[in-house]
Scaffold this active site. Structure first.
Site, short mmCIF file in Angstrom:
data_model
loop_
_atom_site.label_atom_id
_atom_site.label_comp_id
_atom_site.label_asym_id
_atom_site.label_seq_id
_atom_site.Cartn_x
_atom_site.Cartn_y
_atom_site.Cartn_z
N GLY A 273 20.91 14.01 17.30
CA GLY A 273 20.97 15.46 17.43
C GLY A 273 22.37 16.02 17.54
O GLY A 273 22.54 17.20 17.85
N LEU A 274 23.40 15.21 17.31
CA LEU A 274 24.77 15.73 17.35
C LEU A 274 25.31 15.92 15.93
O LEU A 274 26.49 16.13 15.73
CB LEU A 274 25.68 14.80 18.16
N ASP B 273 24.16 23.26 11.65
CA ASP B 273 24.94 22.02 11.80
C ASP B 273 26.18 22.04 10.91
O ASP B 273 27.29 21.76 11.35
CB ASP B 273 24.09 20.80 11.43
N TYR C 104 8.26 18.97 13.13
CA TYR C 104 9.18 20.04 12.76
C TYR C 104 8.49 21.00 11.79
O TYR C 104 8.54 22.23 11.97
CB TYR C 104 10.42 19.41 12.13
P1 ADP Z 1 21.88 13.57 13.11
O1 ADP Z 1 21.22 14.32 14.19
O2 ADP Z 1 22.83 12.56 13.67
O3 ADP Z 1 22.48 14.44 12.07
P2 ADP Z 1 20.21 12.80 10.91
O4 ADP Z 1 18.92 12.07 10.86
O5 ADP Z 1 20.28 14.17 10.36
O6 ADP Z 1 20.71 12.73 12.41
O7 ADP Z 1 21.30 11.95 10.10
C1 ADP Z 1 21.45 10.58 10.36
C2 ADP Z 1 21.73 9.86 9.04
O8 ADP Z 1 23.07 10.12 8.61
C3 ADP Z 1 21.66 8.35 9.19
O9 ADP Z 1 20.34 7.88 9.00
C4 ADP Z 1 22.59 7.88 8.07
O10 ADP Z 1 21.92 7.90 6.82
C5 ADP Z 1 23.64 8.96 8.05
N1 ADP Z 1 24.76 8.53 8.92
C6 ADP Z 1 25.07 9.01 10.12
N2 ADP Z 1 26.16 8.39 10.63
C7 ADP Z 1 26.55 7.49 9.72
C8 ADP Z 1 27.62 6.52 9.65
N3 ADP Z 1 28.49 6.39 10.66
N4 ADP Z 1 27.72 5.79 8.52
C9 ADP Z 1 26.84 5.94 7.51
N5 ADP Z 1 25.82 6.82 7.52
C10 ADP Z 1 25.66 7.57 8.61
MG MG Z 2 21.41 15.82 10.87
#
Ligand code: ADP
Ligand code: MG
Length: 390
Positions: A130-131, A178, A227
């Protein structure tokens, strides 16, 4: 090694040279205005000092090669393979690569040049909590392509193209908050975004306070069903209420007063969902003068009320989030605590008196662990500037 170094080292290892540039885009935390973005409401996020770093240089052919340093994986695409979400060998792009590839796709569709790049990236934003790790990847690559393509867009326009990538390429139906916060963040300031007009400005962070983010360590469950159900309930409420309130387009257009007068007509679940939205939008309206006048305690109480409403009306909390919030609200120096982000797991956000934040963080983690058996991460955050080249 920090995320910036990790990106640079991964680049060096893969491409045997140093990257020409490094782009950075932060994650974000939302202090107030939850689930109101898709109801045309107001949100109050801040970009945080955790970010995605992309080390990159132009490629010599039309083949882009991206290394996800945190996964030790790489993916490739060309302008021809991009629309099909595949790599030149016809294998599917891995999930993580859809975010940067989606940005290349949405920028291209807007006639912005996206020269092929070789890149390695790393992030210190926890994933899926969620960040907004996803938006930060989109914005960091947006900055990278603007650098290589030699064009400049206002940050909000870049944010909109990041959102388009996530909506239409990755296939996640997120609002604009976001990407907006990652693009437009300001040092030590909160952001206020009108999700209808997309007008925004910054507001002072309450004086002598710190933002503490507590990650329950429970990853958001696959919650797209939950959602979508919430979004559908909001639309249903607008449809039903518009018989008495002709012309309303979103719950943003319904005052608390009219809602109280008319809500008896709504099915009880729709009524609960819509009540959260209508009252939450009212809370964000009340928050603006409180922040401008430095009325920190009253602002914190709005955060507490927001959590109660997300728990009882919108029903997107979990036992772990509730436990984290309950412990926090009883600790000295806590002005407000609530779940942040979509819910169903992830993080809480806490506004804490500055010189109590250290002790707050040291108490919150162990007490949560004692009660749940889970090991949380606690971050004291600085409001940070938005995406850019380092
Ligand atoms: P968030 O709340 O962190 O935005 P999301 O589900 O929207 O959660 O996004 C998470 C997705 O973003 C992960 O499943 C991955 O595909 C991608 N992601 C996030 N951080 C990384 C990272 N450090 N390296 C590669 N992909 C990442
Ligand atoms: Mg996200």
């Amino acid at each position: 090694m920090n995320a910036r170094e990790t990106a640079i080292q991964a680049y060096l290892k893969r491409f045997s040279e140093l990257p020409r540039y490094v782009a950075r885009a932060p994650g974000r935390v939302n202090l107030l205005g939850e689930h109101v973005d898709y109801n045309d409401g107001f949100v109050l996020p801040a970009a945080i000092d955790r970010a995605t770093y992309v080390a990159f240089s132009p490629a010599s052919t039309d083949l882009s090669t991206l290394v996800a340093a945190d996964f030790s994986e790489e993916a490739q695409f060309t302008p021809e393979t991009l629309p099909g979400k595949v790599q030149p060998d016809d294998s599917l792009l891995p999930e993580w690569a859809l975010y940067p590839a989606g940005v290349a796709w949405s920028l291209g569709a807007a006639d912005l040049s996206t020269p092929a790049m070789q890149a390695a990236f790393s992030s210190d934003i926890p994933r899926g909590s969620g960040l907004s790790s996803s938006a930060s990847i989109e914005l960091a690559f947006g900055v990278a392509w603007s650098t290589l393509g030699g064009w400049i867009l206002p940050p909000m326009q870049l944010a909109l193209l990041g959102q388009k990538a996530e909506n239409r390429y990755v296939g996640v139906n997120c609002g604009i908050m976001d990407q907006f916060a990652s693009a437009c963040g300001e040092l030590e300031r909160l952001l206020l975004l009108d999700c209808r007009s997309l007008e925004y400005r910054s507001l002072p962070l309450p004086e002598d306070t710190l933002i503490v983010v507590a990650d329950t360590s429970v990853r958001r469950k696959l919650s797209s069903g939950g959602y979508n159900e919430r979004r559908a309930a909001c639309e249903e409420a607008v449809r039903l209420l518009s018989k008495d309130l002709p012309g309303i387009k979103a719950l943003r257009d319904v005052s608390v007063e009219s809602f109280n007068r008319l809500s008896y007509q709504l099915p009880s679940l729709v009524e609960k969902r819509a009540r959260h939205i209508v009252e939450e939008i009212e809370r964000t309206r009340q928050a603006i003068p409180l922040l401008e006048q430095g009325q920190t305690r009253a602002f914190g109480q709005l955060m507490n009320a927001c959590h109660t409403s997300l728990r009882d009306y919108y029903e997107v909390s979990t036992p772990e989030l509730d436990t984290m919030v309950e412990i926090a609200q009883d600790l000295p120096g806590c002005l407000g605590a609530r779940l942040t982000g979509a819910g169903f797991g992830g993080c809480t956000v806490n506004l804490v008196v500055g010189d109590r934040a250290g002790a707050f963080a040291r108490s919150l983690g162990p007490e949560y662990e004692r009660r749940t058996g889970l090991h949380p991460e606690i971050y004291i955050c600085q409001a940070s500037r938005g995406a850019g080249l380092l």
